[in-house]
Design a protein around this motif. Structure first.
Motif, PDB file in Angstrom:
ATOM      1  N   THR A  13    -135.122  90.929  90.944  1.00 19.11           N
ATOM      2  CA  THR A  13    -133.807  91.532  90.722  1.00 19.11           C
ATOM      3  C   THR A  13    -133.937  93.034  90.543  1.00 19.11           C
ATOM      4  N   ARG A  14    -134.971  93.451  89.812  1.00 17.60           N
ATOM      5  CA  ARG A  14    -135.208  94.887  89.607  1.00 17.60           C
ATOM      6  C   ARG A  14    -135.442  95.601  90.939  1.00 17.60           C
ATOM      7  N   GLN A  15    -136.254  94.998  91.809  1.00 15.96           N
ATOM      8  CA  GLN A  15    -136.543  95.622  93.094  1.00 15.96           C
ATOM      9  C   GLN A  15    -135.296  95.740  93.961  1.00 15.96           C
ATOM     10  N   ILE A  16    -134.468  94.714  93.945  1.00 18.07           N
ATOM     11  CA  ILE A  16    -133.210  94.770  94.701  1.00 18.07           C
ATOM     12  C   ILE A  16    -132.317  95.877  94.145  1.00 18.07           C
ATOM     13  N   ALA A  17    -132.275  95.996  92.816  1.00 21.31           N
ATOM     14  CA  ALA A  17    -131.483  97.067  92.189  1.00 21.31           C
ATOM     15  C   ALA A  17    -132.035  98.443  92.567  1.00 21.31           C
ATOM     16  N   VAL A  18    -133.361  98.572  92.601  1.00 19.70           N
ATOM     17  CA  VAL A  18    -133.989  99.855  92.979  1.00 19.70           C
ATOM     18  C   VAL A  18    -133.645 100.199  94.423  1.00 19.70           C
ATOM     19  N   VAL A  19    -133.701  99.211  95.316  1.00 24.58           N
ATOM     20  CA  VAL A  19    -133.332  99.448  96.716  1.00 24.58           C
ATOM     21  C   VAL A  19    -131.891  99.958  96.794  1.00 24.58           C
ATOM     22  N   GLY A  20    -130.977  99.283  96.090  1.00 26.60           N
ATOM     23  CA  GLY A  20    -129.571  99.691  96.116  1.00 26.60           C
ATOM     24  C   GLY A  20    -129.347 101.075  95.539  1.00 26.60           C
ATOM     25  N   MET A  21    -129.965 101.340  94.393  1.00 28.26           N
ATOM     26  CA  MET A  21    -129.767 102.620  93.716  1.00 28.26           C
ATOM     27  C   MET A  21    -130.342 103.789  94.532  1.00 28.26           C
ATOM     28  N   LEU A  22    -131.581 103.650  94.983  1.00 26.98           N
ATOM     29  CA  LEU A  22    -132.208 104.762  95.714  1.00 26.98           C
ATOM     30  C   LEU A  22    -131.597 104.935  97.108  1.00 26.98           C
ATOM     31  N   SER A  23    -131.165 103.853  97.731  1.00 29.40           N
ATOM     32  CA  SER A  23    -130.463 103.975  99.012  1.00 29.40           C
ATOM     33  C   SER A  23    -129.141 104.711  98.818  1.00 29.40           C
ATOM     34  N   ALA A  24    -128.432 104.377  97.745  1.00 31.35           N
ATOM     35  CA  ALA A  24    -127.161 105.056  97.448  1.00 31.35           C
ATOM     36  C   ALA A  24    -127.392 106.540  97.202  1.00 31.35           C
ATOM     37  N   ILE A  25    -128.468 106.884  96.504  1.00 29.81           N
ATOM     38  CA  ILE A  25    -128.776 108.304  96.253  1.00 29.81           C
ATOM     39  C   ILE A  25    -129.044 109.016  97.576  1.00 29.81           C
TER      40      ILE A  25
END
Length: 195
Positions: A13-25
């Motif tokens: 779940t953390r990795q999916i959140a990191v993908v979403g957050m850094l992609s959004a940035i």
């Protein structure tokens, strides 16, 4: 064999959140224009930095996924905000493939270097990722579109080749420096928080 492969690419779940957050940035940097820093005579981009950070912190799959989203954004942006060279970026081979490779190569560069190097290994991974972005995209532009580039700018093919190489050199060094200046403190801060 199939079960082993399937479990090796599961994301937490953390990795999916990191993908979403850094992609959004990365996308925000592109849409807002904040991803382009004027260093006369060029504008250096930092849109690839979230890919590098994600790869170092979470591995090659996460880095590659962030790179994939960054590349897809480049394709969409080429259609929605056309420029004279948008034809280059609508091709996923040019705009997506190098961005995915940023995440994979940055991670492996970081992971194979000795832990004794400390922050230097983060810096080297940032340089590798940045250079892959610059020279991957421009190198593919050179190989695939140099004639069309020459036609668009009404210059000879040899002049177009020189122009693409000049852009690569002019952008490559400042972008690599900016990548190091941003990536090292961010990764170090996150590592301290994770401890």
């Amino acid at each position: 064999m199939e079960k082993k492969l399937k479990s090796s690419i599961n994301l937490s779940t953390r990795q999916i959140a990191v993908v979403g957050m850094l992609s959004a940035i990365s996308i925000f940097l592109g849409i807002s224009g904040l991803g382009f820093i004027p260093i006369p005579p060029v504008k250096a981009t930092i849109m690839h930095v979230p890919v590098i950070i994600g790869a170092i912190m979470e591995g090659p799959v996460v880095g590659g996924m962030i790179g994939l989203i960054f590349g897809i954004f480049s394709v969409i942006n080429a259609f929605t905000n056309p420029t004279p060279i948008s034809f280059v970026f609508v091709n996923p081979i040019v705009s997506v493939v190098p961005r995915v490779i940023i995440g994979i190569a940055s991670y492996y560069c970081y992971s194979i270097l000795s832990s004794k190097l400390g922050t230097l290994k983060i810096a080297l991974a940032a340089v590798v990722g940045s250079l892959i972005n610059t020279f991957g995209v421009l190198g593919l532009m050179y190989l695939i579109y140099v004639e069309r580039y020459a036609l668009v700018f009404n210059i000879s093919v040899p002049a177009a080749k020189k122009a693409i190489m000049a852009v690569g050199l002019a952008n490559g060094i400042p972008e690599a420096i900016l990548s190091v200046l941003i990536t090292v403190p961010v990764v170090m801060a996150v590592k301290k928080i994770k401890k």
